[in-house]
Design an enzyme around this catalytic site. Structure first.
Site, mmCIF file in Angstrom:
data_model
loop_
_atom_site.group_PDB
_atom_site.id
_atom_site.type_symbol
_atom_site.label_atom_id
_atom_site.label_comp_id
_atom_site.label_asym_id
_atom_site.label_seq_id
_atom_site.Cartn_x
_atom_site.Cartn_y
_atom_site.Cartn_z
ATOM 1 N N ASP A 1 0.857 -1.199 0.000
ATOM 2 C CA ASP A 1 0.000 0.000 0.000
ATOM 3 C C ASP A 1 0.884 1.236 0.000
ATOM 4 O O ASP A 1 1.896 1.290 0.711
ATOM 5 C CB ASP A 1 -0.918 0.013 1.227
ATOM 6 C CG ASP A 1 -2.097 0.948 1.051
ATOM 7 O OD1 ASP A 1 -3.242 0.464 1.047
ATOM 8 O OD2 ASP A 1 -1.873 2.177 0.895
ATOM 9 N N ASP B 1 -19.402 -1.522 -9.964
ATOM 10 C CA ASP B 1 -20.618 -1.568 -10.800
ATOM 11 C C ASP B 1 -20.788 -0.278 -11.599
ATOM 12 O O ASP B 1 -21.597 -0.213 -12.530
ATOM 13 C CB ASP B 1 -21.864 -1.836 -9.941
ATOM 14 C CG ASP B 1 -22.135 -0.765 -8.885
ATOM 15 O OD1 ASP B 1 -21.367 0.211 -8.788
ATOM 16 O OD2 ASP B 1 -23.134 -0.912 -8.155
ATOM 17 N N GLU B 2 -20.023 0.757 -11.247
ATOM 18 C CA GLU B 2 -20.194 2.046 -11.931
ATOM 19 C C GLU B 2 -19.767 1.992 -13.395
ATOM 20 O O GLU B 2 -20.134 2.865 -14.178
ATOM 21 C CB GLU B 2 -19.405 3.144 -11.206
ATOM 22 C CG GLU B 2 -19.873 3.310 -9.779
ATOM 23 C CD GLU B 2 -19.533 4.654 -9.190
ATOM 24 O OE1 GLU B 2 -19.109 5.549 -9.929
ATOM 25 O OE2 GLU B 2 -19.702 4.793 -7.971
ATOM 26 N N TYR C 1 -13.836 8.809 -12.437
ATOM 27 C CA TYR C 1 -13.536 7.596 -11.653
ATOM 28 C C TYR C 1 -13.976 6.345 -12.408
ATOM 29 O O TYR C 1 -13.182 5.417 -12.617
ATOM 30 C CB TYR C 1 -14.238 7.658 -10.281
ATOM 31 C CG TYR C 1 -14.347 6.285 -9.656
ATOM 32 C CD1 TYR C 1 -13.220 5.629 -9.182
ATOM 33 C CD2 TYR C 1 -15.582 5.615 -9.589
ATOM 34 C CE1 TYR C 1 -13.297 4.344 -8.651
ATOM 35 C CE2 TYR C 1 -15.669 4.337 -9.062
ATOM 36 C CZ TYR C 1 -14.532 3.708 -8.595
ATOM 37 O OH TYR C 1 -14.609 2.434 -8.087
ATOM 38 N N ASN D 1 -21.888 -0.799 -4.098
ATOM 39 C CA ASN D 1 -21.361 0.058 -3.018
ATOM 40 C C ASN D 1 -21.103 -0.765 -1.761
ATOM 41 O O ASN D 1 -22.015 -1.430 -1.277
ATOM 42 C CB ASN D 1 -22.382 1.144 -2.653
ATOM 43 C CG ASN D 1 -22.369 2.282 -3.622
ATOM 44 O OD1 ASN D 1 -22.556 2.068 -4.816
ATOM 45 N ND2 ASN D 1 -22.154 3.488 -3.133
ATOM 46 N N ASN D 2 -19.891 -0.700 -1.266
ATOM 47 C CA ASN D 2 -19.551 -1.387 -0.018
ATOM 48 C C ASN D 2 -19.690 -0.435 1.167
ATOM 49 O O ASN D 2 -19.526 0.781 1.023
ATOM 50 C CB ASN D 2 -18.090 -1.858 -0.051
ATOM 51 C CG ASN D 2 -17.896 -3.131 -0.837
ATOM 52 O OD1 ASN D 2 -17.172 -4.019 -0.416
ATOM 53 N ND2 ASN D 2 -18.526 -3.262 -1.994
ATOM 54 N N LYS E 1 -16.938 8.804 2.057
ATOM 55 C CA LYS E 1 -18.053 8.125 1.403
ATOM 56 C C LYS E 1 -19.319 8.320 2.230
ATOM 57 O O LYS E 1 -19.244 8.567 3.437
ATOM 58 C CB LYS E 1 -17.736 6.635 1.221
ATOM 59 C CG LYS E 1 -16.438 6.350 0.496
ATOM 60 C CD LYS E 1 -16.535 6.616 -1.001
ATOM 61 C CE LYS E 1 -15.188 6.516 -1.688
ATOM 62 N NZ LYS E 1 -14.652 5.169 -1.788
ATOM 63 N N ASN F 1 -30.530 7.261 -1.630
ATOM 64 C CA ASN F 1 -29.596 7.848 -0.663
ATOM 65 C C ASN F 1 -30.336 8.367 0.571
ATOM 66 O O ASN F 1 -29.842 8.257 1.698
ATOM 67 C CB ASN F 1 -28.797 8.980 -1.307
ATOM 68 C CG ASN F 1 -27.862 8.457 -2.380
ATOM 69 O OD1 ASN F 1 -27.485 7.284 -2.363
ATOM 70 N ND2 ASN F 1 -27.496 9.309 -3.327
ATOM 71 N N HIS G 1 -24.289 13.167 -11.882
ATOM 72 C CA HIS G 1 -24.632 12.174 -10.849
ATOM 73 C C HIS G 1 -25.447 11.015 -11.440
ATOM 74 O O HIS G 1 -26.575 11.208 -11.883
ATOM 75 C CB HIS G 1 -25.443 12.878 -9.757
ATOM 76 C CG HIS G 1 -25.500 12.139 -8.464
ATOM 77 N ND1 HIS G 1 -26.023 12.706 -7.334
ATOM 78 C CD2 HIS G 1 -25.099 10.898 -8.115
ATOM 79 C CE1 HIS G 1 -25.937 11.843 -6.341
ATOM 80 N NE2 HIS G 1 -25.387 10.731 -6.803
#
Ligand code: DAU
Length: 352
Positions: A32, A134-135, A159, A188-189, A198, A258, A294
């Site tokens: 890392d 998934d994006e 991104y 989304n995690n 996030k 959301n 978005h």
């Protein structure tokens, strides 16, 4: 043997390393760069664990990566290393291109060179598992079926475009060089150790500090939410039994707006950490300017993973969120350590 986990001090990476060392006999080399979202504290419980080796470094450093692959006789690479925050990619896309695209390219080349020289048996067992999003499938309408592995890529943010590009590189290294790759596209995690930029950890932090819970636009954007430990189990299964060259979608079939996410969070906080003045966290919800471009909805069809490999998530959104809130309440020092310096500059830039 050993697996090399990149981005190991980040959110999903650190959860995966902890899970792997509990569940598997193979050692872990954690790589890392420790940029802003990487935190060695996430791995501090492994400080005296002889099966864990931490190296600070960049996936793009071919010399270092090649040396690690040989030294530890690495059997698999799990690539979590990525710039992952959509809002930051809108402000400054450069790092996303460098890490997610060029970094993945360099890692693939280091892997290919090492793998090419392995003996036949070791060569057969080697895997390069790439974690994606998934994006890459782009935004869905409310009536569209969830995204499946065969859907075309339509990324909309810097991104997601950078992740899509990295997925294509991984695919090409399989098609062209037969490098044994696997790709995982996840929803989304959320869960322990998630950096508070996030939605979920940011709202927990702000709720506890009495600050506004900023919801972009009308709050009706839909995401599928997956508890991070269920994701880790899925990755283990895919590494064990996934078909080389294949892509696996991981999701929870748990679509929420959301606003629903933040309201559920407020309800859990009202119960677990009631305010002394008797007020509710709901009162902190504030609607702010929308994120440019978005995406309205992501949803994942995870049936291939369920049918082919028998994976099933353990947590519902509510049980996972409750565990997450409890973890943050018990780890306020971790949270506060992470939110000084650069973080404050970011919050100022994004939310002022
Ligand atoms: O879908 C998987 C992706 O999920 C991952 O590939 C990305 O790395 C990860 O960042 C995440 O992307 P999102 O943009 O969906 O996550 P984020 O937590 O930033 O935002 C979740 C939703 O909440 C999104 O619709 C934007 C909204 N949001 C986010 C923040 C930070 C708000 O309304 N207010 C906020 O302050």
């Amino acid at each position: 043997m050993t697996i090399l986990v990149t981005g190991a001090a980040g959110f999903i990476g650190s959860n995966f390393v902890l899970d792997w060392l509990n569940q598997s006999k193979e050692d872990v080399v954690s790589l890392d760069l420790l940029s802003y979202a990487g935190n060695l504290e996430n791995l501090s419980s492994l400080d005296n664990n002889p099966r864990h080796h931490f190296i600070k470094g960049n996936i793009g450093d071919r010399e270092l990566v090649s040396e690690l692959l040989k030294k530890y006789q690495v059997r698999a690479i799990v690539n979590f290393a990525a710039e992952s925050h959509v809002d930051r990619s809108i402000h400054e896309s450069k790092y996303f291109i460098e890490t997610n695209i060029v970094g993945t390219y360099n890692l693939l080349e280091s892997a290919r060179s090492y793998w090419s020289d392995l003996d036949q048996n070791l060569k057969q067992d080697f895997r390069f598992l790439h974690i994606s999003s998934d994006e890459v499938y782009g935004s869905l309408n409310l009536t569209d079926p969830p995204s499946s592995e065969s859907d075309p890529y339509k990324p909309n943010s810097p991104y997601s475009a950078s992740k899509a590009a990295s997925d294509h590189l991984v695919r090409a290294w399989f098609q062209t060089y037969k490098l044994p790759v696997l790709t995982v596209n996840s929803a989304n995690n959320y869960g322990p150790y998630q950096f508070p930029e996030k939605l979920i950890p940011l709202c927990i932090l702000n709720a506890l500090k009495g600050k506004p819970l900023a919801i972009y636009g009308d709050g009706q954007q839909v995401r599928d939410w997956l508890y991070v430990k269920d994701h880790c189990t899925a990755i283990r299964e895919i590494l064990k039994a996934g078909q080389i060259g294949e892509t696996y979608n991981v999701g929870r079939w748990s679509e929420k707006t959301n606003l629903e996410v933040v309201e559920t969070l407020c309800a859990i906080l009202d119960e677990l950490e009631p305010k002394s003045n008797g007020k509710s966290y709901f009162e902190q919800i504030t609607f702010v300017k929308d994120r440019p471009g978005h995406d309205r909805r992501y949803a994942i069809d995870a049936s291939k993973l369920e049918y082919d490999l028998g994976w099933k998530p353990q947590e519902t959104f509510e049980t996972g969120l409750r565990k997450t809130v409890l973890w943050y309440l018990e780890n306020e020092t971790w949270m506060n350590h992470d939110v000084s310096g650069e973080y404050q500059d970011w919050v100022q830039k994004q939310y002022s």
